[in-house]
Structure formats: structure tokens, C-alpha cells
Enzyme design. Structure first.
Site, PDB file in Angstrom:
ATOM      1  N   ASP A  10      13.553  23.803  67.205  1.00 46.87           N
ATOM      2  CA  ASP A  10      12.662  22.910  66.378  1.00 46.87           C
ATOM      3  C   ASP A  10      13.249  22.462  65.217  1.00 46.87           C
ATOM      4  O   ASP A  10      13.541  22.619  64.078  1.00 46.87           O
ATOM      5  CB  ASP A  10      11.602  24.058  65.638  1.00 46.87           C
ATOM      6  N   LYS A  32      13.578  25.053  74.287  1.00 39.47           N
ATOM      7  CA  LYS A  32      12.435  24.550  74.256  1.00 39.47           C
ATOM      8  C   LYS A  32      12.439  23.469  73.192  1.00 39.47           C
ATOM      9  O   LYS A  32      13.051  23.433  72.322  1.00 39.47           O
ATOM     10  CB  LYS A  32      11.219  25.301  73.765  1.00 39.47           C
ATOM     11  N   ASP A  59       7.568  21.108  75.462  1.00 42.45           N
ATOM     12  CA  ASP A  59       6.251  21.736  75.000  1.00 42.45           C
ATOM     13  C   ASP A  59       5.666  20.391  74.165  1.00 42.45           C
ATOM     14  O   ASP A  59       5.452  20.315  73.166  1.00 42.45           O
ATOM     15  CB  ASP A  59       6.827  22.698  73.957  1.00 42.45           C
ATOM     16  N   LEU A  60       5.009  19.841  75.101  1.00 40.89           N
ATOM     17  CA  LEU A  60       4.217  18.514  74.442  1.00 40.89           C
ATOM     18  C   LEU A  60       2.623  18.655  74.360  1.00 40.89           C
ATOM     19  O   LEU A  60       2.164  17.809  73.700  1.00 40.89           O
ATOM     20  CB  LEU A  60       4.714  17.354  75.082  1.00 40.89           C
ATOM     21  N   LYS A  61       2.199  19.891  75.020  1.00 37.94           N
ATOM     22  CA  LYS A  61       0.833  20.264  74.904  1.00 37.94           C
ATOM     23  C   LYS A  61      -0.243  19.106  74.968  1.00 37.94           C
ATOM     24  O   LYS A  61      -0.881  18.640  74.475  1.00 37.94           O
ATOM     25  CB  LYS A  61       0.629  20.661  73.435  1.00 37.94           C
ATOM     26  N   HIS A  63      -3.341  16.674  76.459  1.00 36.77           N
ATOM     27  CA  HIS A  63      -4.793  17.074  76.455  1.00 36.77           C
ATOM     28  C   HIS A  63      -5.432  15.599  76.301  1.00 36.77           C
ATOM     29  O   HIS A  63      -5.217  14.981  75.298  1.00 36.77           O
ATOM     30  CB  HIS A  63      -5.182  17.906  75.009  1.00 36.77           C
ATOM     31  N   ASP A  64      -5.925  15.023  77.142  1.00 38.63           N
ATOM     32  CA  ASP A  64      -6.440  13.646  77.434  1.00 38.63           C
ATOM     33  C   ASP A  64      -7.453  13.593  78.663  1.00 38.63           C
ATOM     34  O   ASP A  64      -7.440  14.642  79.119  1.00 38.63           O
ATOM     35  CB  ASP A  64      -5.372  12.749  77.389  1.00 38.63           C
ATOM     36  N   ILE A  65      -7.874  12.391  79.013  1.00 40.49           N
ATOM     37  CA  ILE A  65      -8.686  12.394  80.060  1.00 40.49           C
ATOM     38  C   ILE A  65      -7.794  12.520  81.421  1.00 40.49           C
ATOM     39  O   ILE A  65      -6.337  12.417  81.089  1.00 40.49           O
ATOM     40  CB  ILE A  65      -9.233  11.237  80.299  1.00 40.49           C
ATOM     41  N   THR A  68      -5.041  10.059  82.528  1.00 41.37           N
ATOM     42  CA  THR A  68      -3.986   9.731  81.592  1.00 41.37           C
ATOM     43  C   THR A  68      -2.961  11.058  81.674  1.00 41.37           C
ATOM     44  O   THR A  68      -1.706  10.776  81.655  1.00 41.37           O
ATOM     45  CB  THR A  68      -4.512   9.588  80.162  1.00 41.37           C
ATOM     46  N   THR A 119      -2.472  30.023  68.299  1.00 42.73           N
ATOM     47  CA  THR A 119      -2.737  31.168  67.470  1.00 42.73           C
ATOM     48  C   THR A 119      -3.019  30.877  66.028  1.00 42.73           C
ATOM     49  O   THR A 119      -3.356  31.622  65.121  1.00 42.73           O
ATOM     50  CB  THR A 119      -1.364  31.998  67.202  1.00 42.73           C
ATOM     51  N   ARG A 181      10.102  38.855  66.850  1.00 42.72           N
ATOM     52  CA  ARG A 181      11.017  38.990  65.836  1.00 42.72           C
ATOM     53  C   ARG A 181      11.816  40.187  65.819  1.00 42.72           C
ATOM     54  O   ARG A 181      11.329  41.184  66.712  1.00 42.72           O
ATOM     55  CB  ARG A 181      10.100  39.280  64.199  1.00 42.72           C
ATOM     56  N   GLN A 190       4.778  34.124  60.860  1.00 39.50           N
ATOM     57  CA  GLN A 190       3.931  34.539  62.178  1.00 39.50           C
ATOM     58  C   GLN A 190       3.313  35.788  61.928  1.00 39.50           C
ATOM     59  O   GLN A 190       3.618  36.539  60.997  1.00 39.50           O
ATOM     60  CB  GLN A 190       5.089  34.938  63.359  1.00 39.50           C
ATOM     61  N   GLY A 210      12.452  31.238  67.952  1.00 41.30           N
ATOM     62  CA  GLY A 210      12.935  30.065  67.167  1.00 41.30           C
ATOM     63  C   GLY A 210      13.842  30.612  66.116  1.00 41.30           C
ATOM     64  O   GLY A 210      14.844  31.087  66.239  1.00 41.30           O
ATOM     65  N   ARG A 211      13.128  30.577  64.740  1.00 45.87           N
ATOM     66  CA  ARG A 211      14.046  30.917  63.556  1.00 45.87           C
ATOM     67  C   ARG A 211      15.002  32.328  63.796  1.00 45.87           C
ATOM     68  O   ARG A 211      16.128  32.184  63.116  1.00 45.87           O
ATOM     69  CB  ARG A 211      12.855  30.956  62.345  1.00 45.87           C
TER      70      ARG A 211
HETATM   71  O1  C5P Z   1      10.522  30.045  64.783  1.00 50.27           O
HETATM   72  P1  C5P Z   1       9.474  31.002  65.458  1.00 50.27           P
HETATM   73  O2  C5P Z   1      10.068  31.916  66.496  1.00 50.27           O
HETATM   74  O3  C5P Z   1       8.399  31.354  65.041  1.00 50.27           O
HETATM   75  O4  C5P Z   1       9.227  29.605  66.562  1.00 50.27           O
HETATM   76  C1  C5P Z   1       8.186  29.946  67.514  1.00 50.27           C
HETATM   77  C2  C5P Z   1       7.886  28.980  68.404  1.00 50.27           C
HETATM   78  O5  C5P Z   1       7.028  28.761  69.246  1.00 50.27           O
HETATM   79  C3  C5P Z   1       7.757  27.556  67.592  1.00 50.27           C
HETATM   80  O6  C5P Z   1       8.202  26.355  68.494  1.00 50.27           O
HETATM   81  C4  C5P Z   1       6.179  27.300  67.523  1.00 50.27           C
HETATM   82  O7  C5P Z   1       5.661  26.178  67.437  1.00 50.27           O
HETATM   83  C5  C5P Z   1       6.057  27.897  69.113  1.00 50.27           C
HETATM   84  N1  C5P Z   1       4.576  28.587  69.166  1.00 50.27           N
HETATM   85  C6  C5P Z   1       4.148  29.567  68.299  1.00 50.27           C
HETATM   86  N2  C5P Z   1       2.737  30.003  68.474  1.00 50.27           N
HETATM   87  C7  C5P Z   1       2.035  29.519  69.388  1.00 50.27           C
HETATM   88  C8  C5P Z   1       2.251  28.430  70.406  1.00 50.27           C
HETATM   89  C9  C5P Z   1       3.706  27.916  69.967  1.00 50.27           C
HETATM   90  O8  C5P Z   1       4.985  30.072  67.311  1.00 50.27           O
HETATM   91  N3  C5P Z   1       0.984  30.270  69.730  1.00 50.27           N
END
Ligand code: C5P
Length: 232
Positions: A10, A32, A59-61, A63-65, A68, A119, A181, A190, A210-211
Site C-alpha cells: 500500500d 498485493k 486487488d481492484l475489487k 463491481h459493475d454490470i 463491463t 470488514t 498482526r 484493524q 501490510g503494515r
Molecule cells: O496494513 P494491514 O496489514 O492492515 O493491511 C491489510 C491489507 O488488506 C490492506 O491492503 C487492506 O486494504 C486489505 N484489506 C483489509 N480488510 C479487508 C479487505 C482488505 O484489511 N476486509
């Protein structure tokens, strides 16, 4: 593909992302790429990271017709990514069309997984804003079942939901789980988290981290710790 750790890159720019990946000398973590980076840098960032030898979850998620989504998935498939995703709420028909678009002329395609309920959506906002009155866990499992019916490979879900999704959709239906975590780490924003070891125990197939890796003092060490707890 077996169990793996996917690093959520990210970052806001190509420069930051490549600087980060350069730290992993000799290793090619699964990464990702989300909307932020993709919209900033375009498809070239995907090609560049792919050329460096990484597997990619784009991860572009969508959602359209259905039409498309089908055409857009064909474009993403040409980028040769490993996993794509969409919103299950787009209906079974949209998911089926997405699969058609994703499938190349030789029959191969990236894996396709669905987001059930984000979430960030809770029971209250689902009822008030979306007029969905069922309990949220039931909605999540129903959407997972729809994804399975449409022929998708799995869902993005909380590690807490992974066991139940496997019960309903079968053990081969992939669960890709963010919200991870370390036991001694910061939880940050989170809400419902698990350690990599707990996610393994409950049966997640991929964890998205991520972080805990990107913001670590030593990201390579943090990544290796995830691998050790989750994969080894
Ligand atoms: O930094 P962190 O570990 O929280 O990053 C989690 C990644 O997963 C982020 O890219 C976040 O957008 C993605 N994500 C999430 N919860 C979801 C769907 C995607 O944290 N339900």
C-alpha cells in the site's frame, strides 16, 4: 498454489514500492497491488513487478454490470497477474461473466476471488444503508456460497471466518485473509485480528499482511517471521 504470505504494497508511488521490494535481495515475495498504487501508476507498475519475478494479487475489487466486468477482466488477465478480485454483491451472473473474461484462449486464467462484505461494513450500516436485514455472518457465508456457485476460486475474508467458509464451500475453496498482526505488534485500525500462527491453525490459505511488514524497522525480518509462523 500452496500457503503463502502476500505483502500488501500500500504505497503511493512506484518509487516507494520498488525501494521497498529492493530490500528483499534474492527473495520474491507474493505482493498485493491495490487501487491506490494502480491508479497512481497504471498497468506498468504491474508489469514491472511481474518482470522482477513476483507473484501478484491485483486487488481492484471490480463491481459493475456483467458485460463491463467481463471486458475489464480480460484486460487484467493480459497483465498476467496471479489473483484478481471482485465484489460478490455484484451477483452470481457478474461473477460468471468475470470468469469468462478472465479465461485466456488457451484455457488458463488468474485465480478469481470475491470480497463478501467489507470488514468496514457492520450490521448497523448493512441494515440502514443497504437494507439487508439478515445477520452479517449469514450474509458473508451466503456471498461465499454464491462465489463458489459461480465457479470462483475463493474469497477474501477475516481469518475468523476462514474455518466456516471452508466448512460451507469445501477445503479447496481459497480463503485469503487480511487482518493479521504479530502477537507483540500494534493492532492499529484493524479490529478483529489474528497472528500468522493462528491464521494457519484456522486454515487460511493466504494471509495478506501490510503494515506489520511495510512499517517494520526490518521488513525482511518481519516477512520471514510471517513465513515461519504461517508456512513452515
Ligand atoms: O496494513 P494491514 O496489514 O492492515 O493491511 C491489510 C491489507 O488488506 C490492506 O491492503 C487492506 O486494504 C486489505 N484489506 C483489509 N480488510 C479487508 C479487505 C482488505 O484489511 N476486509
Amino acid at each position: 498454489m500452496g500457503k503463502d504470505v502476500i505483502i500488501a504494497c500500500d504505497f503511493a508511488s512506484k518509487e516507494q514500492t520498488l525501494n521497498f521490494l529492493d530490500k528483499f535481495t534474492g527473495k520474491k515475495p507474493f505482493v498485493k497491488i491495490g487501487m491506490e498504487l494502480f491508479y497512481a501508476e497504471g498497468p506498468s507498475i504491474v508489469r514491472e513487478i511481474k518482470n522482477r519475478g513476483h507473484k501478484i494479487f491485483l486487488d481492484l475489487k471490480l463491481h459493475d454490470i456483467p458485460n463491463t466486468v467481463k471486458k475489464s477482466m480480460a484486460v487484467l488477465s493480459n497483465l498476467d497477474v496471479d489473483i484478481c478480485n471482485l465484489h460478490a454483491s455484484g451477483t452470481v451472473k457478474m461473477m460468471q461473466s468475470a470468469l469468462e473474461g478472465l479465461t485466456r484462449s488457451d484455457g488458463t486464467r488468474p485465480l478469481l476471488i470475491a470480497v463478501t462484505q467489507l470488514t468496514s461494513t457492520d450490521q448497523e450500516s448493512m441494515e440502514k444503508d443497504l437494507l439487508i436485514k439478515e445477520p452479517i455472518d449469514k450474509v458473508v457465508m451466503h456471498y461465499a456460497h454464491n462465489a463458489k456457485t459461480a465457479g470462483l476460486d475463493g474469497v477474501v475474508c477475516s481469518p475468523l471466518e476462514a474455518g466456516k467458509v471452508h466448512e460451507i464451500c469445501g477445503k479447496d475453496f481459497l480463503t485469503v485473509t487480511p487482518g493479521v498482526r504479530f502477537a507483540d505488534g500494534d493492532v492499529g485500525d484493524q479490529k478483529r485480528v489474528m497472528t500468522p500462527a493462528q491464521a494457519k491453525e484456522i486454515g487460511s490459505d493466504y494471509i495478506v499482511v501490510g503494515r506489520p511488514i511495510t512499517a517494520a524497522e526490518n521488513p525482511v525480518e518481519a516477512y520471514e517471521r510471517c513465513i515461519k509462523e504461517f508456512v513452515d
